[in-house]
Design an enzyme around this catalytic site. Structure first.
Site, PDB file in Angstrom:
ATOM      1  N   GLU A 115      50.871  35.331  39.220  1.00 58.88           N
ATOM      2  CA  GLU A 115      51.320  33.756  39.476  1.00 58.88           C
ATOM      3  C   GLU A 115      52.567  33.193  39.169  1.00 58.88           C
ATOM      4  O   GLU A 115      52.704  32.043  39.232  1.00 58.88           O
ATOM      5  CB  GLU A 115      50.130  32.724  39.199  1.00 58.88           C
ATOM      6  CG  GLU A 115      48.853  33.110  39.721  1.00 58.88           C
ATOM      7  CD  GLU A 115      47.810  32.138  39.742  1.00 58.88           C
ATOM      8  OE1 GLU A 115      47.815  31.529  38.703  1.00 58.88           O
ATOM      9  OE2 GLU A 115      46.531  32.436  40.536  1.00 58.88           O
ATOM     10  N   TRP A 152      39.195  35.033  43.609  1.00 57.40           N
ATOM     11  CA  TRP A 152      39.060  36.615  43.821  1.00 57.40           C
ATOM     12  C   TRP A 152      38.591  37.261  42.601  1.00 57.40           C
ATOM     13  O   TRP A 152      37.884  38.351  42.598  1.00 57.40           O
ATOM     14  CB  TRP A 152      40.623  36.973  44.132  1.00 57.40           C
ATOM     15  CG  TRP A 152      41.431  37.121  42.967  1.00 57.40           C
ATOM     16  CD1 TRP A 152      41.788  36.249  41.856  1.00 57.40           C
ATOM     17  CD2 TRP A 152      42.325  38.569  42.508  1.00 57.40           C
ATOM     18  NE1 TRP A 152      42.588  36.690  40.951  1.00 57.40           N
ATOM     19  CE2 TRP A 152      42.873  38.003  41.376  1.00 57.40           C
ATOM     20  CE3 TRP A 152      42.565  39.608  42.999  1.00 57.40           C
ATOM     21  CZ2 TRP A 152      43.886  38.954  40.845  1.00 57.40           C
ATOM     22  CZ3 TRP A 152      43.533  40.499  42.176  1.00 57.40           C
ATOM     23  CH2 TRP A 152      43.962  40.155  41.228  1.00 57.40           C
ATOM     24  N   ASP A 153      38.604  36.476  41.342  1.00 55.79           N
ATOM     25  CA  ASP A 153      37.675  37.011  40.248  1.00 55.79           C
ATOM     26  C   ASP A 153      36.535  37.835  40.506  1.00 55.79           C
ATOM     27  O   ASP A 153      36.046  38.744  39.924  1.00 55.79           O
ATOM     28  CB  ASP A 153      37.595  35.944  39.068  1.00 55.79           C
ATOM     29  CG  ASP A 153      38.619  35.258  38.831  1.00 55.79           C
ATOM     30  OD1 ASP A 153      39.405  35.040  39.637  1.00 55.79           O
ATOM     31  OD2 ASP A 153      38.891  34.791  37.686  1.00 55.79           O
ATOM     32  N   LYS A 169      52.784  36.823  35.085  1.00 56.23           N
ATOM     33  CA  LYS A 169      51.711  36.465  34.145  1.00 56.23           C
ATOM     34  C   LYS A 169      50.488  37.298  33.830  1.00 56.23           C
ATOM     35  O   LYS A 169      49.739  37.354  32.920  1.00 56.23           O
ATOM     36  CB  LYS A 169      51.034  35.282  34.857  1.00 56.23           C
ATOM     37  CG  LYS A 169      49.805  34.400  34.522  1.00 56.23           C
ATOM     38  CD  LYS A 169      49.569  33.508  35.476  1.00 56.23           C
ATOM     39  CE  LYS A 169      48.381  32.618  34.929  1.00 56.23           C
ATOM     40  NZ  LYS A 169      47.659  31.688  36.059  1.00 56.23           N
ATOM     41  N   GLN A 170      50.381  38.200  34.706  1.00 59.01           N
ATOM     42  CA  GLN A 170      49.179  39.304  34.834  1.00 59.01           C
ATOM     43  C   GLN A 170      49.606  40.598  35.739  1.00 59.01           C
ATOM     44  O   GLN A 170      50.560  40.533  36.498  1.00 59.01           O
ATOM     45  CB  GLN A 170      48.065  38.744  35.469  1.00 59.01           C
ATOM     46  CG  GLN A 170      48.315  38.329  36.825  1.00 59.01           C
ATOM     47  CD  GLN A 170      47.295  37.151  37.389  1.00 59.01           C
ATOM     48  OE1 GLN A 170      47.873  35.823  37.540  1.00 59.01           O
ATOM     49  NE2 GLN A 170      46.132  37.426  37.694  1.00 59.01           N
TER      50      GLN A 170
HETATM   51  C1  BGC Z   1      44.927  33.763  37.295  1.00 55.50           C
HETATM   52  C2  BGC Z   1      44.178  33.909  38.639  1.00 55.50           C
HETATM   53  C3  BGC Z   1      42.654  33.851  38.417  1.00 55.50           C
HETATM   54  C4  BGC Z   1      42.388  32.320  37.987  1.00 55.50           C
HETATM   55  C5  BGC Z   1      40.987  32.198  37.871  1.00 55.50           C
HETATM   56  C6  BGC Z   1      44.528  32.404  36.777  1.00 55.50           C
HETATM   57  O1  BGC Z   1      44.870  32.006  35.855  1.00 55.50           O
HETATM   58  O2  BGC Z   1      46.185  33.902  37.472  1.00 55.50           O
HETATM   59  O3  BGC Z   1      44.292  35.360  38.965  1.00 55.50           O
HETATM   60  O4  BGC Z   1      41.869  34.107  39.470  1.00 55.50           O
HETATM   61  O5  BGC Z   1      43.179  32.406  36.780  1.00 55.50           O
HETATM   62  O6  BGC Z   1      40.445  33.045  36.818  1.00 55.50           O
END
Ligand code: BGC
Length: 764
Positions: free
Chosen positions: A486, A358-359, A596-597
């Site tokens: 995550e 999704w980035d 995590k984010q």
């Molecule tokens: C993040 C995801 C991201 C992926 C690729 C993961 O560490 O939690 O949101 O899409 O990295 O960058």
């Protein structure tokens, strides 16, 4: 004064710095990606990720599940290291040039973001006491994406004598692996069989093929020696028994004089070409005709890019350079060929195996929408091309209708082996539909909507209808999904996911009705059997979406059970335990309030109508305390939302962390490739955050602020075919319409109109 867009770094010959510089000084053009590895190689014991990649070129490899539950993913695609054409060994009077031998008198890396090349500038004294100056320039051509050029110049400073190059072309290469890091491939068997390795005149040709995906890759290499009539050159190509091609070049050096070789590498693959072996020769011959024209074109393309996208930050040179670097890397990573998107690490390394997440849509696309509409379309088209696979993916997960985009992929199939933080991340559908709408709102490109966008919107909306159900006093609920964070998986009513679903369904119906008179929309309705009842169901679900709210804290809870969990004590966690994902079992993390984010904070930024200001500020404060930012997709979002909430100090602090993440290797893993999502996020933090640019159904609004720490900033951006420039300093803000006839925007709720060439200023 604006930075000159040139980065010069003195390089130590040191393990960790080498791997980082391989990333930062890589060359990419949206098709070819070449890590900035040392031409001469590194001695054993040094860590290197030597790689040359092609966008969208992959092998399929097994991903064995320990327990074969129904419809789990059992294979995945992985990006290939396709060939090594960058190796050039230098011999000076028989002494081999190696950084670890002799004496390194000076050693610099250069990245020129106007010229679009990298360079190494070295002075080296051999163990035998001969001093040479070495200059190696490398470029992945933006004009001819199949071409990579290296220019190697050697100057004899204090001796006369012979020198030689062994310039290699090796197709028998392996991918990098690290079994201890889940963000890299665990093993690296040889994925390629070399079918041909041969020499034709002054060109070597290698053709290799993957075992399972059946992709054929061709590479061709040739050398020219400009201005070297007097060097007594000889050059001969051979193919070793192990199918490694080498060109031995010998020349005479005299004190004070130099010798230059230009090595051309061309690549082609069977995904885009029926006959990659002959294609690659044609492309190579054409490129060899005029190197200066290639360099000029590179400069022209970049000059046009900076004209559209140029940004300046006054009062903090490091930030200014970091943003220039980020934008340059994004531009070089964007897909220039069909059938590919922008990978989490771009084309700069093997982290995340070259997968698209999704980035691409949520974090990088806004940058392209505002600076390069064509590249934005390329990224969006990838999701249209893979819509059928998303339909198949939805069916695998038990859905009767709709499309579910894969969490990570190269060709459109799901490549995530761990479904709780893979396939369950349904919010990827939200990112894709949000991207379609954002592109339309910023460009007004209705043809895109009727040609491709609406079909994506309808199929993703159908998926939401098929996933959720009515409960809780007639509210639409979405259960068992994973949101952006995550460290919290498989939850009911993730606030972010529900907001994204409501938005996607609303726009699917709105745009269908807006363009229902267009022939293609009528065809689409018929082809997909879309009824007015179904559209009404989408509106009903969207309007009745359940969005959790917590009275105790006055915040939007991340999901139904999030606030019931104990809070993880981040302050008491040893620094060495971060990122937590490398030190704790996932299940353990899931039982705590630890993020995590950014998750709910991102929802508040993107969908501000779903919570009032007080709830958003309290939520920001709440999640700030429990977010580790272990993902690089996080600080940029906190910065944007802090700007929106008027929390200027926080906005600046988070922006700095995000903007400098790769250049300063703040996460310690830029060694494996850049973080494209964060780069796009840092751009949004400046443009949407500080610049207060907002593009929604009401149009364009511009409400900037200037953080105390900065003296000013300016940037250009495109909107509905026009080019605007926003400049902000201590005294005033200035909006200028530099291209286009007329534009309307609002500032502090008041509408303004600008004609071509006009400026509008206001006190801040
Ligand atoms: C993040 C995801 C991201 C992926 C690729 C993961 O560490 O939690 O949101 O899409 O990295 O960058």
């Amino acid at each position: 004064m604006h930075n000159n867009r040139i980065i010069i770094r003195k390089e130590k010959y040191d393990n960790s710095e080498l791997r980082l510089n391989e990333t930062l000084f890589s060359n990419a053009n949206g098709y070819i990606g070449v890590r900035g590895t040392l031409e001469e190689g590194v001695p054993s014991g040094y860590s290197t990720m030597r790689g040359m990649y092609l966008g969208g070129v992959y092998e399929i490899i097994p991903m064995k599940q320990a327990e074969s539950l129904c419809n789990l993913v059992e294979k995945k695609q992985t990006m290939l290291n396709v060939a090594d054409t960058q190796t050039i060994e230098l011999y000076v009077c028989g002494e081999r040039f190696e950084m670890g031998q002799g004496e390194l008198l000076s050693n610099e890396r250069i990245l020129d973001m106007n010229g679009g090349f990298t360079a190494r500038k070295i002075r080296w004294r051999s163990p035998g006491g001969r001093t040479v100056g070495i200059y190696i320039k490398r470029m992945a051509s933006l004009d001819r994406p199949q071409i990579f050029v290296q220019e190697y110049t050697v100057k004899a400073e204090d001796f006369d004598g012979e020198m030689a190059f062994d310039s290699w072309h090796v197709a028998d290469v392996r991918n990098y692996s690290d079994p201890d890091d889940p963000r890299l491939a665990a093993e690296s068997p040889s994925y390629l069989t070399v079918l041909r390795a041969e020499v034709k005149g002054d060109t070597s040709l290698c053709v290799s093929k993957t075992g399972v995906s059946g992709v054929v890759i061709a590479s061709a290499v040739s050398h020219v020696f400009p201005g070297s009539d007097s060097n007594g050159i000889s050059a001969g190509y051979t193919v070793n028994e192990d199918k490694r091609c080498v060109c031995r070049i010998e020349a005479e050096l005299t004190q004070g004089n130099e010798f230059k070789v230009i090595k051309y590498s061309a690549f082609s693959d069977s995904i885009r070409n029926e006959d990659p072996a002959s294609d690659v020769i044609t492309v190579l011959d054409e490129a060899k005709k005029n190197t200066e024209a290639l360099y000029k074109k590179q400069r022209d393309i970049l000059s046009a890019f900076w004209k559209r996208a140029g940004m300046e930050i006054k009062g903090d040179d490091d930030l200014d350079m970091a943003m220039t670097f980020n934008m340059y890397q994004l531009f070089c990573s964007a897909p220039k060929v069909q059938g590919s998107s922008i990978a989490a690490k771009g084309l700069t390394g093997e982290g995340y195996e070259g997968h698209y997440f999704w980035d691409a849509e949520m974090y990088t696309l806004p940058f392209f929408i505002l600076t390069d509409k064509k590249l934005a379309r390329n990224i969006l088209s990838f999701r249209y091309e893979t819509l059928d696979k998303a339909r198949e993916n939805a069916a695998l997960l038990g859905h009767k209708k709709g499309a579910l985009y894969p969490w990570r992929t190269i060709t459109g199939e799901e490549c995530s082996g761990y479904f709780p933080s893979g396939s369950a991340a349904y919010h990827i559908n939200g990112a894709v539909s949000y991207a379609v709408v954002s592109y339309y709102l910023a460009t007004g490109d209705s043809d895109y909507i009727v040609d491709e966008g609406e079909e994506i919107l309808i199929e993703t909306a159908r998926l939401w209808l098929d996933t959720g159900n009515y409960n809780r006093d007639g509210k639409f609920v979405i259960n068992e999904v994973t949101g952006p964070d995550e460290y919290t998986c498989m939850v009911d009513n993730n606030f972010y996911t529900n907001c994204a679903a409501a938005y996607g369904m609303k726009w699917a119906v709105r745009l269908m009705h807006m363009f229902e008179r267009r022939e293609k929309i009528a065809e689409l309705k018929e082809r997909l059997n879309i009824t007015e009842d179904e559209l009404a169901e989408m509106i009903r679900a969207s309007e009745n979406m359940y969005l959790p709210y917590d009275e105790r804290f006055g915040i939007s809870p991340q999901d139904d059970s999030f606030l019931e969990k104990p809070v993880w004590d981040i302050a008491a966690t040893p620094k060495s335990d971060f990122p937590l994902l490398l030190h704790y079992h996932p299940l353990h993390l899931y039982r705590y309030q630890v993020c995590k984010q950014a998750d709910t904070v991102l929802a508040h930024f993107l969908f501000p109508g779903n919570a009032d200001r007080e709830t958003m500020e309290k939520s920001f404060r709440y999640y700030e305390k429990i977010t580790t930012h272990d993902s690089s997709l996080s600080t940029c979002v906190f910065s944007m939302q802090a700007s929106r909430l008027g929390l200027h100090d926080e906005a600046v602090r988070y922006f700095g962390d995000s903007a400098k993440l790769d250049l300063l290797n703040l996460h310690g893993n830029s060694t494996d490739g850049v973080h494209t999502a964060n780069m796009g996020g840092a751009y949004m933090a400046l443009v949407y955050g500080f610049g207060g640019i907002r593009i929604d159904e009401k149009g364009l609004s511009i409400d900037p602020f200037l953080p105390d720490k900065l003296a000013g900033y300016s940037f250009r951006f495109g909107y509905h075919g026009c080019l605007l420039c926003l400049g902000v300093d201590r005294e005033e803000m200035k909006v200028e319409l530099t291209e286009g006839d007329i534009i309307e925007f609002s500032h502090l709720g008041v509408l303004h109109r600008l004609r071509g060439g006009e400026q509008w200023t206001a006190k801040l």
